[in-house]
Design an enzyme around this catalytic site. Structure first.
Site, PDB file in Angstrom:
ATOM      1  N   VAL A  90      37.270  33.431  47.852  1.00 42.55           N
ATOM      2  CA  VAL A  90      38.094  33.086  46.698  1.00 42.55           C
ATOM      3  C   VAL A  90      39.153  34.160  46.471  1.00 42.55           C
ATOM      4  O   VAL A  90      38.849  35.351  46.443  1.00 42.55           O
ATOM      5  CB  VAL A  90      37.215  32.956  45.434  1.00 42.55           C
ATOM      6  CG1 VAL A  90      38.055  32.638  44.209  1.00 42.55           C
ATOM      7  CG2 VAL A  90      36.133  31.903  45.641  1.00 42.55           C
ATOM      8  N   CYS A  91      40.394  33.730  46.282  1.00 41.25           N
ATOM      9  CA  CYS A  91      41.495  34.632  45.964  1.00 41.25           C
ATOM     10  C   CYS A  91      41.837  34.448  44.489  1.00 41.25           C
ATOM     11  O   CYS A  91      42.455  33.469  44.088  1.00 41.25           O
ATOM     12  CB  CYS A  91      42.712  34.312  46.817  1.00 41.25           C
ATOM     13  SG  CYS A  91      44.096  35.406  46.485  1.00 41.25           S
ATOM     14  N   LEU A  92      41.358  35.384  43.685  1.00 38.82           N
ATOM     15  CA  LEU A  92      41.615  35.376  42.248  1.00 38.82           C
ATOM     16  C   LEU A  92      41.934  36.811  41.866  1.00 38.82           C
ATOM     17  O   LEU A  92      41.150  37.721  42.174  1.00 38.82           O
ATOM     18  CB  LEU A  92      40.372  34.861  41.501  1.00 38.82           C
ATOM     19  CG  LEU A  92      40.437  34.757  39.994  1.00 38.82           C
ATOM     20  CD1 LEU A  92      41.506  33.742  39.566  1.00 38.82           C
ATOM     21  CD2 LEU A  92      39.081  34.341  39.436  1.00 38.82           C
ATOM     22  N   ASN A  94      43.877  28.749  47.257  1.00 41.23           N
ATOM     23  CA  ASN A  94      43.278  30.027  46.867  1.00 41.23           C
ATOM     24  C   ASN A  94      41.828  30.178  47.307  1.00 41.23           C
ATOM     25  O   ASN A  94      41.159  31.137  46.915  1.00 41.23           O
ATOM     26  CB  ASN A  94      43.381  30.219  45.350  1.00 41.23           C
ATOM     27  CG  ASN A  94      44.784  29.972  44.855  1.00 41.23           C
ATOM     28  OD1 ASN A  94      45.025  29.010  44.146  1.00 41.23           O
ATOM     29  ND2 ASN A  94      45.730  30.800  45.272  1.00 41.23           N
TER      30      ASN A  94
END
Length: 184
Positions: free
Chosen positions: A103-105, A96
């Site tokens: 950042v992949c959130l 992620n």
């Protein structure tokens, strides 16, 4: 919002010569003042600039236990209507977080709501280290490893955290020098 209007009225009346303060600045400052410490997370920022935050994540369990990960957070001028932006400063092997530190959130993208706070985002980033999500990847190689070859993924994470190579990519050492190194 009421404090901002009050400050703006004082400026118009010739009150205290304070510089104009944005809603984003006030909200970020309030979020940081109300932040309750989360184990594994430390933050630092200048009282005069709550729009730039340094975040350190130290997971105590999971694949990334004993690592130290540094992030910079930039709070946008239209916060809280737009999510803050985070970037990991080290190159790490994580499904992620891409190799450039993005950042992949979900709460930083589609699920962002103005009611969310910086503290909740800090907790979300820690959660990524405790429970990486291969179903919403930025690093597809790491996500594939995690979902199909978890033992290989664990080995790659440990190698990368020690500053080694995974394939032909060199990673930054993020191992806490006060902790014992893993054996494999």
């Amino acid at each position: 919002m009421l404090r901002l209007r009050k400050m703006q009225k004082e400026q118009k009346k010739g009150g205290s010569p304070q510089k104009t303060v944005s809603v984003a600045y006030i909200r970020a400052k309030r979020d940081l003042q109300e932040y309750e410490e989360i184990p594994g997370i430390s933050i630092s920022y200048s009282e005069s600039n709550p729009m730039h935050i340094k975040l350190t994540v130290r997971p105590t369990e999971g694949y990334y236990a004993n690592g130290i990960f540094h992030f910079e957070c930039q709070v946008p001028e239209d916060y809280p209507n737009r999510a803050p932006e985070f970037k990991c400063l080290e190159r790490i092997y994580h499904p992620n977080i891409d190799l450039e530190g993005h950042v992949c959130l979900n709460i930083l993208r589609n699920d962002w709501k103005p009611t969310l706070t910086l503290g909740l985002v800090f907790a979300g980033i820690l959660h990524l280290f405790l429970h990486p999500n291969p179903n919403d990847p930025l690093n597809k190689d790491a996500a594939n490893d995690l979902s199909k070859y978890p033992e290989s993924y664990e080995h790659h994470v440990q190698t990368s955290m020690l500053g080694g190579y995974v394939g032909d990519l060199k990673f930054d050492s993020v191992w806490d020098s006060h902790k014992r190194r893993p054996f494999y």
